[in-house]
Design an enzyme around this catalytic site. Structure first.
Site, short mmCIF file in Angstrom:
data_model
loop_
_atom_site.label_atom_id
_atom_site.label_comp_id
_atom_site.label_asym_id
_atom_site.label_seq_id
_atom_site.Cartn_x
_atom_site.Cartn_y
_atom_site.Cartn_z
CG LEU A 670 1.78 4.34 -8.01
CD1 LEU A 670 2.75 5.16 -8.75
CD2 LEU A 670 1.07 5.17 -7.37
NE ARG A 674 2.25 -2.34 -1.35
CZ ARG A 674 1.04 -2.33 -1.27
NH1 ARG A 674 0.17 -2.88 0.09
NH2 ARG A 674 0.40 -2.25 -2.11
CG ASN A 699 5.61 6.97 -6.28
OD1 ASN A 699 5.56 7.99 -7.26
ND2 ASN A 699 3.86 7.31 -6.12
CG ASN A 725 6.23 8.83 -2.82
OD1 ASN A 725 4.67 8.58 -3.69
ND2 ASN A 725 5.20 8.91 -1.61
NE ARG A 730 -2.58 5.65 -8.90
CZ ARG A 730 -2.58 4.17 -9.10
NH1 ARG A 730 -2.91 3.61 -10.40
NH2 ARG A 730 -2.77 3.84 -7.66
CG ASP A 746 -4.02 0.22 -7.12
OD1 ASP A 746 -3.10 1.52 -6.90
OD2 ASP A 746 -5.30 0.47 -6.31
CG ASP A 835 -8.97 6.69 -6.94
OD1 ASP A 835 -9.04 7.99 -6.55
OD2 ASP A 835 -9.26 6.22 -6.02
NE ARG A 878 -11.15 7.87 -2.60
CZ ARG A 878 -10.26 7.86 -3.13
NH1 ARG A 878 -9.02 8.22 -2.89
NH2 ARG A 878 -11.26 7.00 -4.17
#
Length: 921
Positions: A670, A674, A699, A725, A730, A746, A835, A878
């Protein structure tokens, strides 16, 4: 003479010869002059010479120079000087020519070196191509030997048999009440390869459609529109479905009128075979008006059946449709822990004998049943339960008289008390919920009983059904003994002892299984309709429709840039986990049990967990396990390549080993704007063994740069465009993923090849678990009474982050299509926690923790741009995610583990041609 003169002067001017004093004076003058002259010469002459040397050469006229340098022509006027000049010029010319030749030779040498390098590269490429061709030939030979060993010729699909529209030659049974599939169902309309097409009548086209409950009709129509089995072509349909209830009391048609309307359906074909009549109930007082109607050979699905009416294996007991047009709110559902609640058990109800029953309108039920009615144990039940309540050994709540007007019910049936919300509040405080079946055992199931069962499962109260003759919903495909207690009424005096003897672990397992059954088969109209279709499809042994995969929209990109060699990738230490030869991309074998699954595995279960039932969303009870079926079609009789050759030394590292050694994995990466980081990460995958393909999930709404040159890493790179997005992208089951094993990574994760290969080997030994590198754990915050997410270094973990982890593609389907939508919505809201959601899902299904490999804790590449995890709010979000997920699941599914898998070299004596082995600890 001087001495003589000097003597003479001293003697008065007379010396030898009588010379006078004048001579002596002249001698002195000559001496003085000589000294003066020498002084002038030694002092002034150098000064004059210096003056001329420094000033005369400054004259403008070159011809007036006295001491300046002269030109070559002037110097060469002399003959021998001219010869020397000619020699100098000749030598200079020769030197220039030699220098030019040297440069030309150097240029030719450089060109030859480039040609040599190109030839070497061509030789290497040719060797690589030769190795790949050898592998392809080997695989082809192996496949040929496998097919020859099977000795199974290829069969073409059978010809589709379609009977005539009016096929009156179908043999009739002695009575419609004796209908079973073998004598009342036309299999010729449902070939194995038909795909199970279903035609649904539009109820509005018939007079009884105006009498249907608007909510039930609306929910049913919405479900039909999205079901994959529904077809508009009635001529090819396998099953025909008509919705006849729940009907509204004031406008309900007479039974004779409804019967005439059913028999006039265009595809009824005189007796209604291959038809399904659905009578859904939204209330506990749903009428059993179908009892008075001749349904012929049509199947009936409803919540109320009498023994003389119910045809086992043919009719279907369905659950009530409580949430007709709304999804259940998971935040309002109580947690599954603590296991024991305030009341050990509870019951509220009132038995009313004199209510009017629809089955008494036309014909009397007693007139059709021979023999006396069985004994009624309800009085004994009331006495026993009141005695338990009065003993105060446990907190129990039993009420046999409603405070308000009880709901309508059938004769001998216990009516519900109060409103639904009040009943749910009591059940939330109850460990067990008693469900007393009707006193007349000939009433095998009623809408009131199914409503009590629905409400108990919804809030986590374990159902205790008193009456073993009951036919619970979907009882031919659900193991109700894993979620409920079914106890004969004569054992009422032993109920208290039995309930007290059940351990907490068993209670939690039953509550969890009940929650799963409610979510899968009861909670929504989609679940109810899909379950009814799945039961019929499984009975006639037609395989389910394949679960849909996410179509990958590829982004065009240029490739060809030679991937560089990362020194960190080349340094694998003493571990060489890759194969001796590089295999070309090899997809996992397709799933080959489609036509045998429904015949063999109907009653199989997987540790009472939801996992296997969701392989196909439209077949909720098809128990396919990733650890057993594996989508591999194993059992084809082939001998694994490299398997059985021993697990030591050179053979071990040269082959993947295991029972299925021919296997590869797909990298799913994903990324979001970048490009430089992404290119570096892709280059690090160059030469990675057993890599099948790289799927880059782009994404960002902004497409990659047009001039971006993607690296050539030896395997295909698929760049997939997403609709939005979302971190949930993923885990989408992209159709470009051809392998069971997925390495989710990643774009800034930095892993060595030996680490990846080691993780792949470990995953192949635990295919139903997440196997990865970064470990995390959850902890209970005592002051705030909530769960916390912790990323500190620890010897104990409960999660493995999917930024660098292997998992089965099976879980991608479950995450995207089965897991509650509320979890995916929260991931999109926070742009975080995907995750954690995957770890919750896998632990919930398997009841096993993930597996961490290697001792490394972080895997970020040095110098990469800052990621989302560096945000200050990252950990706070989280924390919220974990607590929200616990509410959705009803309990904390994550499990702690101190188990970690590392590669340790055996230091044993081995022959020189053997390499070191490594073990798992």
């Amino acid at each position: 003479e001087l001495m003589t003169g000097y003597t003479m002067l001293r003697n008065g001017g007379v010396g030898n010869g009588g010379q006078p004093w004048v001579l002596r004076w002249s001698s002195r003058i000559r001496l003085t002059w000589l000294s003066f002259t020498l002084f002038i010469i030694l002092v002034f002459f150098p000064l004059i010479a210096h003056y001329y040397l420094t000033t005369i050469d400054d004259a403008d006229d070159a011809g007036k120079r006295i001491f300046g340098p002269r030109t070559g022509n002037e110097l060469c006027e002399v003959k021998h000087v001219q010869d020397l000049c000619r020699i100098r010029e000749s030598v200079s010319e020769e030197l220039l020519q030699l220098e030019a030749k040297r440069q030309e030779l150097n240029s030719e040498i450089a060109k030859l070196n480039l040609k040599i390098e190109a030839c070497k590269k061509s030789i290497d490429n040719a060797k690589q191509d030769l190795l790949q061709l050898k592998n392809v030939i080997s695989q082809t030979e192996h496949s040929y030997k496998e097919l020859m060993a099977q000795n199974q010729p290829k069969l073409s699909l059978p010809i589709r048999l379609l009977p005539d529209k009016d096929d009156a030659t179908f043999p009739l049974p002695k009575s419609n009440r004796n209908c079973r599939l073998h004598n009342c169902f036309d299999y010729s309309r449902c070939p194995l390869t038909s795909g199970f097409p279903v035609y649904v009548y539009n109820s509005d086209d018939y007079p009884f459609g105006s009498s249907l409950d608007p909510l039930i009709k609306q929910a049913f129509e919405a479900t039909v529109r999205t079901n994959v089995y529904v077809t508009e072509n009635a001529n090819i349909a396998c099953v025909y479905i008509i919705l006849v209830g729940e009907m509204q009391e004031p406008v309900m048609p007479k039974p004779t009128e409804l019967e005439q309307q059913l028999h006039s359906l265009p595809y009824w074909r005189t007796d209604g075979h291959n038809h399904l009549i659905i009578n859904l109930s939204r209330k506990s007082e749903t009428q059993n008006f179908i009892y008075n109607i001749s349904t012929g050979r049509a199947m009936v699905a409803q919540s109320t059946f009498y023994d003389a009416q119910y045809r086992p294996g043919f009719d279907i007991v369905v659950s009530p449709l409580v949430h007709a047009m709304s999804e259940p709110n998971f935040l309002e559902i109580p947690p599954q822990v603590p296991v024991k609640r305030k009341y050990l058990f509870s019951f509220q109800g009132e038995k009313i004998e004199s209510l009017r029953s629809s089955l008494q309108e036309v014909r009397s039920f007693e007139e059709e049943i021979e023999g006396n009615a069985p004994a009624d144990y309800d009085d004994r039940i009331i006495t026993t339960l009141k005695a338990v309540q009065d003993s105060k050994l446990d907190f129990v709540l039993v009420e046999f008289t409603c405070k308000n007007q009880p709901k309508a019910s059938l004769p001998t049936e216990w009516a519900l008390c109060g409103e639904r919300d009040d009943r749910l509040e009591l059940l939330k405080l109850s460990t067990f919920a008693l469900i007393i079946t009707p006193g007349d055992t000939r009433l095998v199931i009623s809408a009131g009983c199914t409503m009590r069962l629905f409400e108990a499962l919804e809030v986590g109260a374990i159902p205790v059904v008193l009456g073993e003759q009951v036919q619970l919903p979907y009882n031919d495909v659900i193991r109700w003994n894993e979620a409920a207690l079914i106890i004969p009424k004569p054992r009422i005096t032993e109920v208290h002892f039995l309930l007290r003897s059940i351990s907490d672990n068993d209670l939690l397992a039953m509550r969890r299984q009940g929650r799963f059954l409610w979510e899968t088969y009861f909670s929504t109209s989609d679940n109810v309709f899909s379950t009814v279709l799945a039961i019929i499809r499984t009975r006639i042994q037609i395989p389910a429709a394949p679960i849909r995969e996410e179509p990958a929209v590829e982004i065009p990109h240029r490739s060809g840039k030679a991937a560089g060699t990362d020194p960190n990738m080349a340094d694998n230490g003493d571990l060489d986990l890759g194969p001796v030869e590089t295999e070309p991309p090899y997809a996992s074998p397709k799933y080959l049990r489609n036509f045998t699954l429904t015949a063999m595995d109907i009653y199989r279960n997987w540790n009472s967990a939801p996992g296997p039932f969701h392989l196909f969303p439209y077949t909720p009870f098809d128990p396919v396990l990733p650890s057993e079926a594996k989508f591999l079609g194993s059992g084809t009789g082939f001998r694994p390549i490299g398997g059985g050759a021993g697990g030591s030394g050179k053979e071990f590292q040269a082959a993947l080993g295991g029972n299925v050694p021919r296997e590869q994995f797909t990298v799913v990466m994903l990324t979001y704007e970048r490009e430089e980081v992404l290119m570096n990460s892709l280059e690090r995958l160059n030469g990675l063994p057993y890599l099948n393909k790289v799927v880059v999930v782009w994404n960002s709404p902004k497409l990659p740069s047009e001039d971006l040159l993607w690296p050539d890493i030896g395997v295909p790179i698929m760049v997939v465009r997403t609709e939005k997005n979302s971190l949930n992208n993923r885990f989408l089951p992209w159709d470009e993923i051809d392998t069971e094993a997925i390495l989710s990574i990643d774009d800034d994760a930095h892993l060595r090849h030996d680490e990846i290969m080691f993780g792949f080997r470990v995953w192949r030994e635990a295919r139903d678990r997440i196997v990865g590198f970064p470990g995390r754990y959850h902890a209970w915050d005592i002051p705030h009474q909530s769960w916390l997410y912790n990323s500190n270094y620890s010897c104990e973990l409960s999660m493995v982050l999917t930024g660098a982890a292997f998992f089965h593609k099976y879980y991608a389907y479950l995450y995207s299509y089965v897991m509650p939508q509320a979890i995916r919505d929260m991931v999109d809201e926070y742009i975080n926690c995907e995750d954690i959601a995957m770890n919750f899902l896998v632990s919930h299904l398997t009841r096993k923790p993930p597996i961490k490999v290697t001792s490394r804790w972080t895997f970020r590449c040095p110098g990469c741009p800052q990621a989302l995890s560096h945000d200050d709010s990252h950990f706070h979000e989280r924390h919220k995610c974990i607590n929200f997920f616990v509410k959705v699941y009803g309990y904390m599914p994550l499990l702690y583990t101190q188990f970690r898998v590392d590669s340790v070299l055996f230091k044993t004596r081995l022959p020189h041609d053997k390499t070191k082995c490594f073990k798992f600890i």
